[in-house]
Design a protein around this motif. Structure first.
Motif, mmCIF file in Angstrom:
data_model
loop_
_atom_site.group_PDB
_atom_site.id
_atom_site.type_symbol
_atom_site.label_atom_id
_atom_site.label_comp_id
_atom_site.label_asym_id
_atom_site.label_seq_id
_atom_site.Cartn_x
_atom_site.Cartn_y
_atom_site.Cartn_z
ATOM 1 N N THR A 78 2.524 8.956 3.479
ATOM 2 C CA THR A 78 2.257 7.851 2.275
ATOM 3 C C THR A 78 2.748 7.006 3.423
ATOM 4 O O THR A 78 1.392 6.304 4.139
ATOM 5 N N SER A 82 -0.817 5.475 5.477
ATOM 6 C CA SER A 82 -1.218 4.288 4.597
ATOM 7 C C SER A 82 -1.621 2.779 5.407
ATOM 8 O O SER A 82 -2.167 2.244 4.773
ATOM 9 N N LEU A 88 -2.913 4.502 -0.496
ATOM 10 C CA LEU A 88 -1.472 5.787 -0.279
ATOM 11 C C LEU A 88 -0.387 4.791 -1.599
ATOM 12 O O LEU A 88 0.829 5.796 -1.878
ATOM 13 N N ASN A 89 0.142 3.606 -1.061
ATOM 14 C CA ASN A 89 0.864 2.661 -1.133
ATOM 15 C C ASN A 89 1.494 2.665 -3.359
ATOM 16 O O ASN A 89 2.357 2.655 -3.334
ATOM 17 N N ALA A 92 2.282 6.568 -4.032
ATOM 18 C CA ALA A 92 4.050 6.395 -3.671
ATOM 19 C C ALA A 92 4.472 6.000 -4.523
ATOM 20 O O ALA A 92 5.588 6.384 -4.914
#
Length: 94
Positions: A78, A82, A88-89, A92
């Protein structure tokens, strides 16, 4: 590379892999929990010895090293990607 084609090929693979990594462990834990609950419900009345009941009601071992390794993998991927893929955040945080 920061060309648009890279995000289509590699970015989609990273996003799908991170989504699978976020969902799979929780799903397997829930499946194991439901299986153990069903097994206890079906088999508890038929056990003749206390040792068998203790074996039936003992939970599986919690593997701290594997969980921590998976957490570090998620955080590293991430943080590394990111900036170019903000989705991706979200994965995660799951």
């Amino acid at each position: 590379d920061s060309v648009r084609g890279w995000y289509v090929v590699v970015g989609a693979a990273i996003l799908s892999n991170m989504l699978a990594n976020a969902v799979t462990p929780a799903a397997t834990d829930i499946g194991t929990m439901l299986f153990m609950k069903l097994r206890r419900y079906c088999c508890a009345g038929r056990q003749k010895h206390q040792a068998r009941l203790i074996e039936l009601y003992t939970n599986p071992e919690f593997d701290m090293a594997a969980r921590f390794a998976q957490l570090l993998n998620t955080i590293f991927v991430t943080m590394a990607y990111s900036a170019g893929m903000p989705a991706l955040n979200v994965f995660a945080c799951v």
